[in-house]
Motif scaffolding. Structure first.
Motif, PDB file in Angstrom:
ATOM      1  N   ASP A 203       1.860  -2.130   5.156  1.00 31.75           N
ATOM      2  CA  ASP A 203       1.895  -0.045   4.419  1.00 31.75           C
ATOM      3  C   ASP A 203       3.206   0.211   4.801  1.00 31.75           C
ATOM      4  O   ASP A 203       4.359   0.091   5.024  1.00 31.75           O
ATOM      5  N   LYS A 204       3.273   0.979   3.444  1.00 31.91           N
ATOM      6  CA  LYS A 204       4.781   1.769   2.489  1.00 31.91           C
ATOM      7  C   LYS A 204       4.605   3.158   1.997  1.00 31.91           C
ATOM      8  O   LYS A 204       4.832   3.604   1.202  1.00 31.91           O
ATOM      9  N   THR A 205       2.803   3.725   2.935  1.00 33.00           N
ATOM     10  CA  THR A 205       2.666   5.072   2.851  1.00 33.00           C
ATOM     11  C   THR A 205       3.487   6.535   3.619  1.00 33.00           C
ATOM     12  O   THR A 205       3.314   7.031   2.778  1.00 33.00           O
TER      13      THR A 205
ATOM     14  N   ARG B  85      -7.262   4.667  -5.468  1.00 30.61           N
ATOM     15  CA  ARG B  85      -6.736   5.094  -5.601  1.00 30.61           C
ATOM     16  C   ARG B  85      -7.429   6.472  -6.168  1.00 30.61           C
ATOM     17  O   ARG B  85      -7.081   7.529  -5.672  1.00 30.61           O
TER      18      ARG B  85
ATOM     19  N   ALA C  45      -2.727  11.813  -0.988  1.00 28.94           N
ATOM     20  CA  ALA C  45      -3.078  11.064  -0.307  1.00 28.94           C
ATOM     21  C   ALA C  45      -4.545  12.105   0.286  1.00 28.94           C
ATOM     22  O   ALA C  45      -4.167  12.890  -0.256  1.00 28.94           O
TER      23      ALA C  45
ATOM     24  N   MET D  93      -2.732   3.730   8.815  1.00 32.68           N
ATOM     25  CA  MET D  93      -2.261   3.129   8.347  1.00 32.68           C
ATOM     26  C   MET D  93      -2.058   1.726   8.320  1.00 32.68           C
ATOM     27  O   MET D  93      -3.069   1.026   6.796  1.00 32.68           O
TER      28      MET D  93
ATOM     29  N   LEU E  39       0.923  -1.127   0.054  1.00 29.56           N
ATOM     30  CA  LEU E  39      -0.503  -0.218   0.190  1.00 29.56           C
ATOM     31  C   LEU E  39       0.501   1.183  -0.216  1.00 29.56           C
ATOM     32  O   LEU E  39       1.958   1.434   0.453  1.00 29.56           O
ATOM     33  N   THR E  40       0.477   1.632  -0.982  1.00 28.20           N
ATOM     34  CA  THR E  40       2.071   3.191  -1.114  1.00 28.20           C
ATOM     35  C   THR E  40       0.738   4.350  -1.678  1.00 28.20           C
ATOM     36  O   THR E  40      -0.306   4.216  -2.335  1.00 28.20           O
ATOM     37  N   VAL E  41       1.007   5.869  -1.056  1.00 26.75           N
ATOM     38  CA  VAL E  41       0.375   7.147  -1.643  1.00 26.75           C
ATOM     39  C   VAL E  41       0.233   7.200  -3.199  1.00 26.75           C
ATOM     40  O   VAL E  41       1.807   6.810  -3.996  1.00 26.75           O
TER      41      VAL E  41
ATOM     42  N   LEU F  44       2.296   7.070   5.869  1.00 27.23           N
ATOM     43  CA  LEU F  44       1.845   7.933   6.491  1.00 27.23           C
ATOM     44  C   LEU F  44       1.466   7.571   8.407  1.00 27.23           C
ATOM     45  O   LEU F  44       1.669   6.554   8.114  1.00 27.23           O
TER      46      LEU F  44
ATOM     47  N   LEU G 214      -4.545   6.545  -2.686  1.00 27.67           N
ATOM     48  CA  LEU G 214      -3.723   5.539  -2.304  1.00 27.67           C
ATOM     49  C   LEU G 214      -3.458   4.155  -2.870  1.00 27.67           C
ATOM     50  O   LEU G 214      -4.522   3.671  -4.241  1.00 27.67           O
ATOM     51  N   GLU G 215      -2.651   3.392  -3.781  1.00 25.21           N
ATOM     52  CA  GLU G 215      -2.224   2.226  -4.351  1.00 25.21           C
ATOM     53  C   GLU G 215      -2.372   1.044  -3.787  1.00 25.21           C
ATOM     54  O   GLU G 215      -0.986   1.200  -3.087  1.00 25.21           O
TER      55      GLU G 215
END
Length: 151
Positions: A80-82, A123, A35, A63, A28-30, A84, A128-129
């Motif tokens: 989670d790699k956002t 998205r 975001a 997140m 999970l990324t921005v 955030l 988020l992706e």
């Protein structure tokens, strides 16, 4: 937790070890553009609501916990790699996968024509992706375990 760990070690001769393995998981990324999440300001209790298939709302959600909920939707691990670090209030509306059409192969399953898939909704609605990637993941390995004695 320490007492439980000690009990398991003594009763079952349980031995565990942490190790890092490279696995293909969802990350999970921005998304590009950033975001679209509202940071929680009232300090309310953590709350998740599901008001029907694909209609979810979250309150005061970090997140990493949201990523673990997403894992249930895609039937695989989500990391989670956002980046955030706050807790957020948001809603998510998507068309759930049809029965028997999981996303395990790394491809987005076709959503019904009347709504966005989970991947598209993340998205467009949250910025988020969710995508597949091989990354190093910490796992817990059982080295030894014995059956419980009769006593």
């Amino acid at each position: 937790m320490e007492m439980l760990q000690t009990l398991l070690e003594e009763r079952f001769k349980l031995r565990l070890r942490h190790e890092s393995r490279e696995l293909s998981v969802y990350v999970l990324t921005v998304a590009r553009g950033g975001a679209k999440l509202e940071e929680n300001k009232d300090g309310a209790d953590l709350e998740a609501r599901n008001s029907g298939a694909g209609r979810e709302s979250y309150r005061n959600f970090p997140m990493p916990i949201f990523a673990s909920i997403l894992a249930a939707h895609v039937d695989d691990a989500v990391v989670d790699k956002t980046g955030l670090t706050g807790s957020y209030d948001f809603k998510l509306e998507f068309t759930p996968e049809r029965e028997g059409q999981g996303a395990k192969d790394g491809h987005e399953a076709a959503a019904s024509p009347d709504g966005a898939s989970l991947f598209t909704a993340l998205r467009e609605q949250l910025g988020l992706e969710l995508g597949r990637k091989k990354i190093a993941v910490e796992i817990l390995t059982v080295d030894h375990l014995e059956e419980l004695s009769d006593n």
